[in-house]
Enzyme design. Structure first.
Site, PDB file in Angstrom:
ATOM      1  N   PHE A   7       0.859  -1.185   0.000  1.00 21.70           N
ATOM      2  CA  PHE A   7       0.000   0.000   0.000  1.00 21.70           C
ATOM      3  C   PHE A   7       0.896   1.236   0.000  1.00 21.70           C
ATOM      4  O   PHE A   7       1.759   1.376   0.868  1.00 21.70           O
ATOM      5  CB  PHE A   7      -0.918   0.027   1.233  1.00 21.70           C
ATOM      6  CG  PHE A   7      -1.841   1.210   1.227  1.00 21.70           C
ATOM      7  CD1 PHE A   7      -3.008   1.189   0.475  1.00 21.70           C
ATOM      8  CD2 PHE A   7      -1.532   2.362   1.942  1.00 21.70           C
ATOM      9  CE1 PHE A   7      -3.858   2.299   0.449  1.00 21.70           C
ATOM     10  CE2 PHE A   7      -2.374   3.468   1.919  1.00 21.70           C
ATOM     11  CZ  PHE A   7      -3.539   3.434   1.161  1.00 21.70           C
ATOM     12  N   ASP A  12       9.584   2.197   1.231  1.00 16.23           N
ATOM     13  CA  ASP A  12       8.442   2.930   1.811  1.00 16.23           C
ATOM     14  C   ASP A  12       8.339   2.563   3.291  1.00 16.23           C
ATOM     15  O   ASP A  12       7.816   1.513   3.650  1.00 16.23           O
ATOM     16  CB  ASP A  12       7.151   2.570   1.058  1.00 16.23           C
ATOM     17  CG  ASP A  12       5.925   3.286   1.638  1.00 16.23           C
ATOM     18  OD1 ASP A  12       6.037   3.862   2.739  1.00 16.23           O
ATOM     19  OD2 ASP A  12       4.861   3.250   0.993  1.00 16.23           O
ATOM     20  N   LYS A  18       3.429   9.389   8.779  1.00 12.86           N
ATOM     21  CA  LYS A  18       2.827   8.804   9.986  1.00 12.86           C
ATOM     22  C   LYS A  18       3.528   9.209  11.287  1.00 12.86           C
ATOM     23  O   LYS A  18       3.222  10.255  11.846  1.00 12.86           O
ATOM     24  CB  LYS A  18       2.742   7.291   9.855  1.00 12.86           C
ATOM     25  CG  LYS A  18       1.624   6.851   8.887  1.00 12.86           C
ATOM     26  CD  LYS A  18       1.371   5.376   8.992  1.00 12.86           C
ATOM     27  CE  LYS A  18       0.300   4.876   8.024  1.00 12.86           C
ATOM     28  NZ  LYS A  18      -1.054   5.199   8.439  1.00 12.86           N
TER      29      LYS A  18
HETATM   30  C1  PLP Z   1       3.268   2.103   3.797  1.00 10.31           C
HETATM   31  C2  PLP Z   1       2.353   3.253   3.543  1.00 10.31           C
HETATM   32  N1  PLP Z   1       2.648   4.117   2.563  1.00 10.31           N
HETATM   33  C3  PLP Z   1       1.864   5.172   2.317  1.00 10.31           C
HETATM   34  C4  PLP Z   1       0.713   5.412   3.034  1.00 10.31           C
HETATM   35  C5  PLP Z   1      -0.138   6.601   2.726  1.00 10.31           C
HETATM   36  O1  PLP Z   1      -0.016   7.537   3.735  1.00 10.31           O
HETATM   37  P1  PLP Z   1      -1.092   8.715   3.878  1.00 10.31           P
HETATM   38  O2  PLP Z   1      -2.378   8.097   4.326  1.00 10.31           O
HETATM   39  O3  PLP Z   1      -0.489   9.628   4.906  1.00 10.31           O
HETATM   40  O4  PLP Z   1      -1.203   9.366   2.542  1.00 10.31           O
HETATM   41  C6  PLP Z   1       0.371   4.538   4.067  1.00 10.31           C
HETATM   42  C7  PLP Z   1      -0.866   4.744   4.836  1.00 10.31           C
HETATM   43  O5  PLP Z   1      -1.406   3.852   5.428  1.00 10.31           O
HETATM   44  C8  PLP Z   1       1.219   3.431   4.319  1.00 10.31           C
HETATM   45  O6  PLP Z   1       0.915   2.556   5.295  1.00 10.31           O
END
Ligand code: PLP
Length: 391
Positions: free
Chosen positions: A128, A215, A244
């Site tokens: 994700f 990521d 986060k």
């Molecule tokens: C691994 C990862 N990347 C990107 C995101 C996207 O982050 P945001 O909701 O702050 O756009 C998330 C959100 O859950 C995530 O867990």
């Protein structure tokens, strides 16, 4: 009727006060938080150091200036992020998807600079990366993508932990310029990359002059017992998107680059009005300094062990997974109802990928609180599993 757009299936509870790892709802009921707002509230609630720093920032009267000017707090935050990542340049933004969007742009620009007209990025099934058009296209979930076609092109998808699949792409697709991996998949169900696999991926990147992009929006910032998952594997990536937990509740993201990605972005290539503003940067500095001073990396490893060690291994439990305070319990069947049952029992957890109980507690959780998480969760889990066994 609420005018809030209906994009989330919300539980009927509102938390209005917090202290440490504890939350209170509007009726005054107390909950133990094992989710931290989905890996956001690194320092829990009302941490004195963060609260004081933010109060001072607010009292200064300057919450925002602009990236048209120097921002000393941004420079201080970038120094800290560079130090803990081991990388060189930090672009600040406001969320995880923005951090990933920046990473994707870095990869494309890097490709163009190397003469690749249509750069492609290897991404993973079940990953994700966010809900913008580019990041949902990179995401390995049809549920996230459905209804938003046409997708952004330039992503090649392979299974996680399958190095041969990556090597095969390397042989046949000369447009590849980067590998983008979520080293512990959060939304996808706490799927952990093997460290050998990560090292193999990194070698493949080096051999092909690709960028290694990690990521760490959910798994980074100390949650696994080290600042970042790639540090468990013992190498440096080229690009690390963060968000986060970086501001412990204040919205902030960062795209951190080094190695082959250093210097790819030049003035005019990217930007953000709010990115790196003094309020968010104050939160970043306080969060990182507190993690260091309170030894929260070691704490995450130790307390995570207590929780993982106490989770049931029995019929109906497919697997207990995770590292540090990033924990998943995969059950043999969908278990969404456990979220509501846990709330009733005064415990905040989450269920992801339909059948994985997910816990991402604040990094300040102590061992006694971890045992209390187990004391509240285990009876629910056992009852859920027994119900199945009896059926
Ligand atoms: C691994 C990862 N990347 C990107 C995101 C996207 O982050 P945001 O909701 O702050 O756009 C998330 C959100 O859950 C995530 O867990």
């Amino acid at each position: 009727m609420s005018h809030v757009m209906n994009t989330y299936a919300r539980q009927p509870v509102a938390f209005v006060r917090g202290e440490g790892v504890w939350l209170w709802d509007e009726a005054g009921k107390k909950y133990l938080d094992a989710l931290a707002g989905i890996a956001v509230n690194t320092l829990g609630y009302n941490h004195p150091r963060l609260t004081r720093a933010l109060n001072e920032r607010i009292s200064s009267g300057v919450l925002h200036t602009s990236n048209l000017w120097r921002i000393p707090a941004q420079e201080a935050a970038a120094d800290r992020v560079a130090e803990i990542t081991g990388l060189d340049e930090v672009f600040f933004c406001n969320s995880g998807l923005e951090a990933n969007e920046a990473a994707i742009k870095v990869a494309r620009k890097y490709g163009h600079e190397r003469g690749v007209a249509e750069p492609a990025i290897i991404v993973m099934e079940k990953a994700f990366h966010g809900r913008s058009l580019a990041t949902l296209s990179a995401t390995g979930s049809r549920k996230v993508q459905a209804g938003f076609e046409p997708l952004v092109s330039g992503f090649v998808r392979v299974p996680l932990n399958d190095l041969d699949a990556v090597r095969q792409v390397a042989e046949h697709n000369k447009n590849v310029v980067a590998v983008f991996v979520e080293p512990i998949q959060g939304e996808g169900g706490i799927n952990v990359s093997r460290l050998e696999y990560l090292r193999g991926l990194k070698e493949t990147c080096d051999r092909n002059q690709w960028l290694f992009m990690s990521d760490e929006v959910q798994c980074g910032l100390g949650r696994t017992g080290k600042w970042f998952v790639y540090q468990h594997a013992g190498f440096l990536p080229d690009v690390v998107p963060l968000a986060k937990g970086l501001g412990s509740g204040v919205p902030v993201g960062a795209c951190v680059v080094g190695g082959r990605a250093k210097g790819v972005f030049k003035p005019g290539n990217h930007g953000s009005t709010f990115g790196g503003n003094p309020l968010a940067m104050t939160a970043v500095v306080a969060t990182i300094d507190t993690i260091k001073e309170e030894g929260l990396l070691a704490n995450a490893a130790r307390v995570g062990e207590v929780i993982r060690g106490g989770l049931p291994r029995r019929d109906g439990v497919a697997e207990v997974r995770g590292m540090g305070l990033m924990i998943g319990v995969e059950l043999a069947r969908p278990c969404g109802e456990l979220v509501r049952q846990a709330l009733d029992a005064g415990l905040v957890i989450n269920v992801t990928a339909d059948n994985v109980v997910r816990m991402l507690p604040p990094l300040v959780m102590n061992e006694a609180e971890a045992r209390e998480v187990l004391a509240r969760l285990l009876p629910l889990l056992e009852a859920f599993l027994d119900k199945r066994a009896a059926a």
